[in-house]
Structure formats: structure tokens, C-alpha cells
Design an enzyme around this catalytic site. Structure first.
Site, PDB file in Angstrom:
ATOM      1  N   SER A   1       0.555  -1.740  -0.322  1.00  0.00           N
ATOM      2  CA  SER A   1       0.012   0.024   0.095  1.00  0.00           C
ATOM      3  C   SER A   1       0.991   1.597   0.291  1.00  0.00           C
ATOM      4  O   SER A   1       0.271   1.924  -0.577  1.00  0.00           O
ATOM      5  CB  SER A   1      -0.857  -0.076   0.853  1.00  0.00           C
ATOM      6  OG  SER A   1      -0.595   0.127   2.343  1.00  0.00           O
TER       7      SER A   1
ATOM      8  N   HIS B   1      -5.257  -4.330  -1.410  1.00  0.00           N
ATOM      9  CA  HIS B   1      -5.089  -3.677  -2.547  1.00  0.00           C
ATOM     10  C   HIS B   1      -5.527  -4.162  -3.889  1.00  0.00           C
ATOM     11  O   HIS B   1      -5.454  -3.675  -4.664  1.00  0.00           O
ATOM     12  CB  HIS B   1      -4.419  -2.962  -2.492  1.00  0.00           C
ATOM     13  CG  HIS B   1      -3.782  -2.470  -0.963  1.00  0.00           C
ATOM     14  ND1 HIS B   1      -4.377  -1.299  -0.564  1.00  0.00           N
ATOM     15  CD2 HIS B   1      -3.974  -1.952   0.464  1.00  0.00           C
ATOM     16  CE1 HIS B   1      -4.596  -0.407   0.446  1.00  0.00           C
ATOM     17  NE2 HIS B   1      -4.092  -1.313   0.982  1.00  0.00           N
TER      18      HIS B   1
ATOM     19  N   LYS C   1     -11.799  -1.406   0.358  1.00  0.00           N
ATOM     20  CA  LYS C   1     -11.628  -0.613  -0.993  1.00  0.00           C
ATOM     21  C   LYS C   1     -12.031  -0.420  -1.811  1.00  0.00           C
ATOM     22  O   LYS C   1     -12.763   0.006  -2.121  1.00  0.00           O
ATOM     23  CB  LYS C   1     -10.029  -1.178  -0.280  1.00  0.00           C
ATOM     24  CG  LYS C   1      -9.238  -1.355   0.502  1.00  0.00           C
ATOM     25  CD  LYS C   1      -8.080  -1.471   0.668  1.00  0.00           C
ATOM     26  CE  LYS C   1      -7.500  -0.979   1.959  1.00  0.00           C
ATOM     27  NZ  LYS C   1      -7.752  -1.778   3.242  1.00  0.00           N
TER      28      LYS C   1
END
Length: 399
Positions: free
Chosen positions: A191, A219, A249
Site C-alpha cells: 500500500s 489492495h 477498498k
């Protein structure tokens, strides 16, 4: 004599190290929104609208009408909360439908949804209770905490370096009991650096020593491999024993998941304390995540994101900025802590939000701005962001 906690002193120490953070209220979750200082119980006073290049809402689905309708339907048909642990009465048809779709997407026999990605990591490592965890040095804090709680020993290997992983395993094997249980853990997309773990090489090294591989796709879920992640993009579903991710996310909801074979999931739902002793994920969150996953898999929303990423990366690098990584996370490296903070502050003056990341989150001399575009940013949004970086970079003296 006192045995209490001097929290004001601790806060002052964080302030001295530029580590103290403050809450800020956002009016909405969207590419553009207004912000207000923490109202501390009062009504927030929002300022001018700003462009947000700091969100993990990568596909821009958090305010998508289809996802909102799914959340509303989940609330109306099942309820706003699960009501109890999944093992009591909190296991609903909405949870099961989401888990079936996640398992299909991940090429796994079964999936299990947790209340957060953090809970999934901590609960899984603790439940597996490995004798040794081999962990990438830049793994997320939830993995680190899972290792602290659940692993007898943790060996940290150099970032994205499968050769160093193999060397660490060889050193450990020299004096290890053959009955030891080993777990190799890595994020897929990191990240803060925006790079990708060499998963095939990691799997090769683990196989040599009979270790399991666990990959956190926080992610990456929804963005690669037809929505699955890097594991699916690289065709490694049958080589990664434990696949994790988050629903908060790209899938624009809340919660985390684990995917794997039947025995793994059945064991975790019995032994992972963060699952067993937590109220089930709220039905609206589960329903929203399921719809977001469908959109990610069945539409070209991710293509819009990649077009935006390419334009931003090219524009920033053409200006003279160094941009790390190879994914949708664009770390714009500044170097000096003070310059990074000033650059972020001046960007806000130009109507753009992109946070400064500084030590100890990143190494000394590697302070950066983490630029995270959304698929819903327009061409005008991108142009304004690039114009702001050009102007502020000159003002701060980093261009």
C-alpha cells in the site's frame, strides 16, 4: 506515586515527532467532497469542495447507486445488523451469497467473511498458530500483529525478495524439527510502495520446504484477475493456501474475507477468535460488497481506473517527480519529511487532497505523497491534480 497513564505527555511526544494526527470530517465518499475540522461534538463547518486523491475507494463505488440499492435491500430484507456472532444466529443468506461469489472469484472451494480485513489477518494467523512465519518486511500492520499474537517465531525477509526468503528458510531448516509448521505471508500489492510481490517465486520457495503460503489481496481484490486479485492474474489459485482480502477498498464496503479449501474455512470458523467472538458483518455491508464485486467482475470499471493511473503517472514523471510502483497506488517520492508535509499542505490550497507519508511509516529520506486515483475521476479532475502538483512542486522547490 502514581500508576496511571500520562497520555498528554505521549501526545506531546507524537507532536514533537510530527506523528500526531487529527480527525477531519468528510461530507461524502466521492472523488470530490468538502472537509471540516473535527467538530468535537458540534456541527461540522465544511469548506470548499476538494478533489480527493487519497481514497482506497479505487473503483469509486462507495457512492454508486447500484451498491447503495444493494445495501438498502440488505437492510430491508435481513436487517441493519447481524444480531449476533455468525455461529449463534448471525449467519444469513446475504453472508452466504457473498461468500459463494468470493469463493468463485478466488478459485477456491469456500470463503469466510470477517468483520474487517484486520480481523481476518489476526484471526487466521492466530488460529493456524504456526511455529514460524516468514513475513515480508513491508507487510501490513494487521499481518504484523497477527504474527505477534499467533506465531511462535517470526522471520522477516527482505521486501519482495524471494531469494532472501529462500535463504532464511534454508537457515531455519538447518536446525528445525521436521514437525514444525511454517507459514509464508505477504501482501500482493503493497500500500505504500505500490509494487507487487513476486508471488510465483514466493510459492516456489515455499514449496521447497513444504510451507504454506498466505497472501493478503487487500489492495488487489476487484482490480486484477477478473476481480480476484494478483493471485488470479498470475494463475496461482491452486498454489496459495490462504487467500485474504478486504471488502472496504475497491469493493466499497466493510469487512474482510478468507478463501481456501473446505477444511481451512471450516477450521477458521471454529478456531479464529476474531470470527467466533465477533458479531457477524452487517447485512447491508455484505450486500453492498457482493454488488460491488459483481460490478468489478462484469463491467469495465477497472479499465477506467487504469486509464486514469496511466495518465497521472505519465504526467507526474514528465514533470520530474519520481513515482514508485507499478499499480494504481502512485507514491510520489519527495525525500525530505518537511518537504513532503509542505507539499501536501500546499496541494490542499489548490483543492487537491493527497496525504504526506513520512517516517516511521516509510524509511528516512523516502517521504512521499501517496496518490490514489479513483475510476470515477474525470479528465478535468486529473488535469487539476497535475496542475496542482506542478505549481506546488515549484513553490516547495522539489521540481
Amino acid at each position: 506515586m502514581t500508576h496511571g497513564f500520562d497520555l498528554e505527555r505521549r501526545l506531546d511526544q507524537r507532536e514533537d515527532r510530527d506523528l500526531r494526527r487529527h480527525l477531519e470530517v468528510a461530507e461524502s465518499v466521492a472523488p470530490q467532497t468538502r472537509f471540516a475540522d473535527d467538530p468535537k461534538g458540534g456541527a461540522p463547518a465544511f469548506g470548499d469542495e476538494m478533489l480527493v486523491f487519497a481514497s482506497n475507494n479505487y473503483l469509486g463505488l462507495a457512492d454508486d447507486a447500484r451498491v447503495q440499492r444493494a445495501a438498502e435491500l440488505g437492510a430491508r430484507t435481513v436487517g441493519t445488523g447481524a444480531g449476533a456472532s455468525r455461529l449463534v444466529i448471525g449467519d444469513t443468506r446475504v453472508h452466504r451469497a457473498l461468500e459463494r461469489d468470493l469463493a468463485t472469484c478466488k478459485g477456491a472451494e469456500r470463503a469466510l467473511v470477517f468483520s474487517s480485513g484486520y480481523a481476518a489477518n489476526v484471526g487466521t494467523i492466530d488460529a493456524l498458530a504456526p511455529d514460524v512465519v516468514f513475513s515480508d518486511e513491508l507487510n501490513h500492520a494487521s499481518i504484523i500483529d497477527g504474527c505477534r499474537i499467533g506465531a511462535s517465531e517470526t522471520v522477516v525477509y527482505d521486501h519482495c525478495d524471494a531469494d532472501d526468503l529462500r535463504a532464511e528458510m534454508e537457515r531455519r531448516a538447518a536446525g528445525a524439527d521436521e514437525s514444525e509448521q511454517w507459514l509464508v505471508v505477504t501482501d500482493s500489492v503493497f500500500s505504500m510502495d505500490g509494487d507487487v510481490a513476486p508471488l510465483s517465486a514466493v510459492c516456489d520457495a515455499a514449496r521447497e520446504f513444504g510451507a504454506w503460503v498466505m497472501v493478503d489481496e487487500a489492495h488487489a481484490t476487484g482490480l486484477f484477475g477478473a476481480g480476484g486479485g494478483i493471485v488470479q492474474r498470475e494463475g496461482l489459485s491452486d498454489r496459495v493456501d490462504v487467500q485474504l482480502g478486504t471488502l472496504s477498498k475497491a469493493l466499497a464496503s466493510q469487512g474482510g474475507y478468507v478463501a481456501g479449501d473446505e477444511a481451512l474455512v471450516e477450521y477458521l470458523l471454529n478456531a479464529a477468535r476474531s470470527f467466533v467472538f465477533s458479531t457477524g458483518l452487517s447485512p447491508p455491508s455484505a450486500a453492498a460488497a457482493r454488488e460491488a464485486l459483481r460490478i468489478a467482475r462484469e463491467t469495465d470499471r477497472a479499465d477506467d481506473l487504469w486509464d486514469t493511473v496511466a495518465t497521472l503517472r505519465d504526467g507526474l514523471e514528465t514533470m520530474g517527480y519520481e513515482v514508485f510502483g507499478e499499480t494504481h497506488i502512485l507514491p510520489v517520492v519527495v525525500g525530505d519529511r518537511g518537504d513532503a508535509i509542505e507539499l501536501a499542505d500546499r496541494l490542499r490550497d489548490h483543492g487537491v487532497v493527497a496525504p504526506a507519508i513520512r517516517p516511521p511509516t516509510v524509511p528516512e529520506g523516502a517521504s512521499r505523497l501517496r496518490v490514489a486515483p479513483m475510476a470515477t475521476h474525470t479528465a478535468d479532475d486529473i488535469a487539476q491534480c497535475l496542475d496542482a502538483f506542478r505549481a506546488t512542486g515549484r513553490e516547495v522547490g522539489v521540481l
